[in-house]
Write a protein that holds these residues in place. Structure first.
Motif, PDB file in Angstrom:
ATOM      1  N   ILE A 125       8.377  -9.538   4.066  1.00 22.95           N
ATOM      2  CA  ILE A 125       7.846  -9.732   2.704  1.00 22.95           C
ATOM      3  C   ILE A 125       8.501 -10.962   2.075  1.00 22.95           C
ATOM      4  O   ILE A 125       9.726 -11.064   2.022  1.00 22.95           O
ATOM      5  N   GLY A 126       7.678 -11.879   1.578  1.00 23.33           N
ATOM      6  CA  GLY A 126       8.194 -13.103   0.952  1.00 23.33           C
ATOM      7  C   GLY A 126       8.963 -12.800  -0.332  1.00 23.33           C
ATOM      8  O   GLY A 126       8.891 -11.697  -0.893  1.00 23.33           O
ATOM      9  N   LEU A 127       9.703 -13.803  -0.782  1.00 23.85           N
ATOM     10  CA  LEU A 127      10.586 -13.621  -1.943  1.00 23.85           C
ATOM     11  C   LEU A 127       9.938 -14.143  -3.224  1.00 23.85           C
ATOM     12  O   LEU A 127       9.234 -15.168  -3.199  1.00 23.85           O
ATOM     13  N   LEU A 128      10.252 -13.469  -4.315  1.00 24.98           N
ATOM     14  CA  LEU A 128       9.976 -14.082  -5.618  1.00 24.98           C
ATOM     15  C   LEU A 128      11.090 -15.088  -5.852  1.00 24.98           C
ATOM     16  O   LEU A 128      12.275 -14.743  -5.742  1.00 24.98           O
ATOM     17  N   GLY A 170      -1.365 -21.884 -19.066  1.00 26.10           N
ATOM     18  CA  GLY A 170      -0.874 -23.126 -18.472  1.00 26.10           C
ATOM     19  C   GLY A 170      -0.018 -22.872 -17.236  1.00 26.10           C
ATOM     20  O   GLY A 170      -0.206 -23.503 -16.196  1.00 26.10           O
ATOM     21  N   PHE A 171       0.897 -21.939 -17.327  1.00 25.51           N
ATOM     22  CA  PHE A 171       1.776 -21.658 -16.177  1.00 25.51           C
ATOM     23  C   PHE A 171       1.005 -21.024 -15.020  1.00 25.51           C
ATOM     24  O   PHE A 171       1.215 -21.358 -13.871  1.00 25.51           O
ATOM     25  N   GLN A 172       0.133 -20.081 -15.343  1.00 29.59           N
ATOM     26  CA  GLN A 172      -0.467 -19.249 -14.285  1.00 29.59           C
ATOM     27  C   GLN A 172      -1.791 -19.788 -13.755  1.00 29.59           C
ATOM     28  O   GLN A 172      -2.281 -19.287 -12.739  1.00 29.59           O
ATOM     29  N   GLY A 173      -2.384 -20.758 -14.451  1.00 29.76           N
ATOM     30  CA  GLY A 173      -3.682 -21.241 -13.991  1.00 29.76           C
ATOM     31  C   GLY A 173      -4.741 -20.173 -14.165  1.00 29.76           C
ATOM     32  O   GLY A 173      -4.583 -19.247 -14.958  1.00 29.76           O
ATOM     33  N   GLN A 174      -5.822 -20.284 -13.379  1.00 30.59           N
ATOM     34  CA  GLN A 174      -6.944 -19.363 -13.619  1.00 30.59           C
ATOM     35  C   GLN A 174      -6.657 -17.944 -13.151  1.00 30.59           C
ATOM     36  O   GLN A 174      -7.291 -17.000 -13.577  1.00 30.59           O
ATOM     37  N   ARG A 175      -5.741 -17.818 -12.200  1.00 33.55           N
ATOM     38  CA  ARG A 175      -5.329 -16.471 -11.773  1.00 33.55           C
ATOM     39  C   ARG A 175      -3.979 -16.606 -11.097  1.00 33.55           C
ATOM     40  O   ARG A 175      -3.565 -17.714 -10.710  1.00 33.55           O
ATOM     41  N   LEU A 176      -3.296 -15.490 -10.927  1.00 35.78           N
ATOM     42  CA  LEU A 176      -2.013 -15.531 -10.220  1.00 35.78           C
ATOM     43  C   LEU A 176      -2.253 -16.024  -8.799  1.00 35.78           C
ATOM     44  O   LEU A 176      -3.224 -15.619  -8.157  1.00 35.78           O
ATOM     45  N   GLY A 177      -1.383 -16.896  -8.348  1.00 36.12           N
ATOM     46  CA  GLY A 177      -1.545 -17.428  -7.003  1.00 36.12           C
ATOM     47  C   GLY A 177      -2.392 -18.692  -6.968  1.00 36.12           C
ATOM     48  O   GLY A 177      -2.612 -19.272  -5.913  1.00 36.12           O
ATOM     49  N   TRP A 178      -2.895 -19.116  -8.106  1.00 38.62           N
ATOM     50  CA  TRP A 178      -3.673 -20.358  -8.216  1.00 38.62           C
ATOM     51  C   TRP A 178      -2.810 -21.512  -7.692  1.00 38.62           C
ATOM     52  O   TRP A 178      -1.627 -21.566  -8.012  1.00 38.62           O
ATOM     53  N   PRO A 179      -3.372 -22.413  -6.878  1.00 40.29           N
ATOM     54  CA  PRO A 179      -2.518 -23.459  -6.300  1.00 40.29           C
ATOM     55  C   PRO A 179      -1.795 -24.278  -7.379  1.00 40.29           C
ATOM     56  O   PRO A 179      -2.387 -24.658  -8.381  1.00 40.29           O
ATOM     57  N   GLY A 180      -0.512 -24.500  -7.174  1.00 42.70           N
ATOM     58  CA  GLY A 180       0.267 -25.291  -8.128  1.00 42.70           C
ATOM     59  C   GLY A 180       0.627 -24.533  -9.394  1.00 42.70           C
ATOM     60  O   GLY A 180       1.087 -25.122 -10.368  1.00 42.70           O
ATOM     61  N   LEU A 199       2.453 -13.618  -1.057  1.00 46.47           N
ATOM     62  CA  LEU A 199       3.750 -13.513  -0.392  1.00 46.47           C
ATOM     63  C   LEU A 199       3.799 -12.390   0.646  1.00 46.47           C
ATOM     64  O   LEU A 199       4.816 -12.209   1.299  1.00 46.47           O
ATOM     65  N   LEU A 200       2.699 -11.640   0.759  1.00 40.92           N
ATOM     66  CA  LEU A 200       2.762 -10.535   1.720  1.00 40.92           C
ATOM     67  C   LEU A 200       2.303 -10.947   3.112  1.00 40.92           C
ATOM     68  O   LEU A 200       2.841 -10.489   4.098  1.00 40.92           O
ATOM     69  N   ALA A 201       1.305 -11.824   3.139  1.00 43.68           N
ATOM     70  CA  ALA A 201       0.760 -12.123   4.456  1.00 43.68           C
ATOM     71  C   ALA A 201       0.693 -13.615   4.754  1.00 43.68           C
ATOM     72  O   ALA A 201       1.038 -14.058   5.833  1.00 43.68           O
ATOM     73  N   GLU A 202       0.271 -14.363   3.750  1.00 39.27           N
ATOM     74  CA  GLU A 202      -0.020 -15.770   4.046  1.00 39.27           C
ATOM     75  C   GLU A 202       1.249 -16.560   4.352  1.00 39.27           C
ATOM     76  O   GLU A 202       2.305 -16.278   3.799  1.00 39.27           O
TER      77      GLU A 202
END
Ligand code: BGC
Length: 707
Positions: A81-84, A168-178, A335-338
């Motif tokens: 499992i990836g890290l925060l 601004g921080f999160q973009g259109q959804r969580l995990g949005w590139p950048g 962070l779980l699979a990719e």
């Protein structure tokens, strides 16, 4: 004790089902990175914790190499499992923007979102996937150093700021590139700490909590904030880290917050010092019961929860729910699979352009009585004062990833912008200063706070200018030559003597990487200072707390009548009102109209303001729409902000600004603290600050409107 099964995707549920208790507690544990001169790295303790599945998140790690190293370790551990990777990206990552208190004064939600987007893009490129921002604590006490981190005194502004920053921080959804996941902090009422002393107790009334401190957090939840951080403090005796009523009943049950609650730094073991937990086991149990999911560096969950479970203090279902919330966030962040993919940073030129725009838009021209601005290019300019060459003072208290060599000091930027600048070594030396100013046509005197004088653990009982700066300023201003004072700071500085003696004062706040250039552009007239104060500026410490939204009282202050609400030894008016700020463009308000349709079915109201720039100088102005509820079942604030926006103006421009006043502006909390709308008259006031109220009109909320 809740026994609901943990929700979550099938993949996350499968993962949870396969985890041991120590692995679950690992997901709830945040460890810290080690700081080195060239940046943060994973130390041996954190490394072992990640390898052993005993840590699911890290504080303060950034940099492509360091983060890739940490994430690879996590991926190689059991479950992979990836890290925060959490970091305080408060007002910029590598390219630092103006501090939030300054940027709030731009009254420009698009800019607020744009600078958060930029900060997120730079941080994400450095491997950060979670920021501990925005800071949404309404603050009315300049003694409190953390006022610098938020948007000032006003709940309406804080709500607008919250929404813009989260998007601004999160973009259109969580995990949005950048993008990065955002944390709304510090829940709640941290700005109300007693006498402005950091970490102290707060005891706002239930009404103040509901009217002032909670709304920005509710807005952040509505905007989709991924995480919430409880404040260090106790609120009316209940430490926020163990505050079931606010964390569970309000945040989770009433607002339906589904994200992750992350404790503040070691705040769980601090429940022992608060005097509500007897040991680490007790502290861990209290925090988990209240709904805190991640233990930031407290080691309380890892060390305390196994025994708490054994003793029956907490139910395993609570642990599972917390782990599932963490896994769900991780799943959304990929962070779980990719495989880990770090985006490229935005081009430096773009970042610097945005930071420059934000800095210019946040600076406030407090005074220009003798119209010294813009400075003439052929003038010989002396740049003096202890902060003239201080690059770190420009970037302020939360700028850990800044590269100071990418910042020009005020002296350097003025030397590039003007042909004839003398900049003696920056100091407090009065004789050297007097010698320098005698050889110049005009002096720029740089004063204020250094970065470490504001921010966390930087409360000041007397938030003025340090004594040596005062001695220098008094000598320079008494010399009778033209002086522009530039102030760097993270809070209003109580210095009435300075505002009496100086004719021209530019408030630069902590303006960021491009702050030196922004000062040069404003002084040269290339740019108008367009910031306004998002906080009332006191003239005496004894006036604190001071803010425009106070109630009128039964004896509103009248300087001619002793038996009214006032001081014997000081006016009640502030040094500078909320919203104050001069512009070289000269805007006038011409008309204020209520839209013909009146209140809409959803309870909102549209108002329009006509304005004109009477000068041939282009620039901008900021219009504020206040509301007064003339008669209600409870005494209402004398002025309530319900709209504010900056408007660019060409020379001799005419514009109509449209404001949508939300239904909530016309409701109130009754004596029982339940929200209701009451029929009656409201006055709508348009102005340029809380002290410059220009046009008024009335609107009636009728019983039919309420039907
Ligand atoms: C501050 C938080 C911050 C945390 C991690 C604490 O001391 O109160 O605002 O997010 O440290 O750096």
């Amino acid at each position: 004790m809740p026994r609901r099964p943990a929700a979550g995707s099938p993949a996350a549920r499968r993962l949870l089902a396969s985890m041991t208790l120590p692995e679950k507690l690992g997901q709830l544990t945040m460890v810290g990175a080690d700081w080195h001169a060239d940046g943060p790295r994973l130390g041996p303790v954190a490394r072992r914790a990640i390898e052993g599945g005993r840590a699911g998140s890290i504080l303060g790690l950034w940099g492509r190499e360091a983060v890739t190293d940490a994430q690879s370790l996590a991926r190689e551990a059991q479950h992979g499992i990836g890290l925060l990777i959490g970091f305080d990206v408060l007002h910029g990552h590598r390219t630092i923007g103006p501090v939030p208190l300054a940027e709030a004064g731009a009254f420009d939600p698009e800019l607020w979102a744009e600078t958060a987007r930029l900060a997120a893009a730079e941080a994400a490129a450095d491997g950060v996937n979670l920021t501990f921002a925005p800071m949404l604590d309404v603050a009315r006490d300049p003694r409190w150093g953390r006022m610098v981190e938020g948007s000032g005194e006003d709940p309406w502004t804080a709500r607008a700021f919250a929404a813009a920053k989260i998007v601004g921080f999160q973009g259109q959804r969580l995990g949005w590139p950048g993008s990065v996941a955002a944390t709304a902090k510090h829940f709640v009422a941290y700005g109300a700490v007693r006498a402005g002393r950091d970490y102290a107790s707060a005891d706002p009334s239930e009404r103040e909590l509901a009217e002032v401190y909670l709304p920005p957090f509710e807005e952040a939840v509505r905007a989709g904030a991924a995480a919430v951080m409880p404040a260090f403090i106790d609120v009316a005796g209940l430490p926020m880290t163990a505050n079931k009523k606010l964390l569970r009943t309000i945040l989770r049950d009433t607002w339906h917050f589904k994200g992750v609650i992350i404790s503040d730094y070691k705040a769980i073991p601090e429940l022992i010092a608060h005097g509500v937990a007897s040991d680490l086991v007790d502290a861990a149990a209290l925090a988990l019961q209240a709904g805190v999911d991640i233990d930031m560096l407290g080691e309380a969950y890892e060390r305390g929860l196994p025994e708490a479970i054994e003793r029956g203090l907490v139910d395993m279902a609570l642990v599972d729910q917390a782990v599932m919330r963490v896994l769900s966030l991780k799943e959304q962040l990929g962070l779980l699979a990719e495989p880990l993919r770090l985006p490229s940073p935005p081009p430096a030129s773009e970042s610097r352009e945005i930071a420059l725009r934000a800095a210019c838009g946040s600076m406030v021209l407090l005074k220009d009585d003798t119209r010294l601005l813009p400075l003439r290019a052929d003038h010989r300019i002396a740049v003096i004062g202890p902060l003239a060459d201080d690059r770190l003072a420009l970037t302020g208290p939360w700028a850990a990833a800044v590269r100071p060599d990418e910042t020009a000091s005020i002296a350097q930027a003025l030397s590039s912008a003007f042909p004839n600048v003398v900049a003696p070594p920056a100091s407090h030396d009065v004789e050297a200063a007097l010698t320098a100013i005698r050889t110049a046509d005009l002096t720029v005197l740089c004063l204020g706070e250094t970065a470490e004088m504001s921010g966390e653990a930087a409360s000041r009982a007397d938030p003025g200018l340090p004594a040596d700066q005062r001695a220098l300023a008094e000598a320079v201003l008494a010399a009778g030559r033209p002086v522009v004072v530039v102030i760097l700071c993270g809070r209003p500085l109580v210095a009435p003597w300075l505002f009496d003696a100086a004719s021209t004062v530019l408030l630069a706040w902590f303006p960021g990487t491009m702050g030196g250039e922004a000062v040069a552009r404003i002084l040269s007239g290339a740019e108008d200072a367009s910031g306004r104060l998002a906080v009332t500026w006191p003239r005496a410490v004894g006036q604190i707390p001071i803010f425009f939204g106070d109630r009128p009282s039964g004896r509103p202050s009248d300087p001619a009548d002793r038996m009214t609400s006032r001081y014997l030894d000081c006016p009640v008016s502030p040094q500078f009102a909320f919203g104050h700020g001069l512009s070289r463009a000269s805007a006038q308000l011409r008309a204020l109209r209520i839209a013909p349709e009146g209140f809409r079915a959803d309870g909102a109201l549209r108002v329009e303001v006509d304005l004109v720039n009477e000068s041939d100088i282009p620039g901008s102005t900021t219009v504020f729409i206040f509301l007064r509820d003339l008669v209600a079942s409870v005494a209402r604030p004398a002025l309530m902000l319900c709209g504010a926006r900056r408007c660019p103006l060409e020379r001799h421009d005419r514009k109509t600004m449209v404001f949508e006043l939300e239904a909530s502006c016309f409701s109130l909390l009754g004596a029982d603290l339940a929200r209701r709308r009451e029929p009656g008259e409201f006055e709508i006031v348009a102005g340029f600050s809380a002290a410059e109220l220009c046009l008024r009109t009335q609107v009636t909320l009728s019983p039919e409107d309420l039907a």
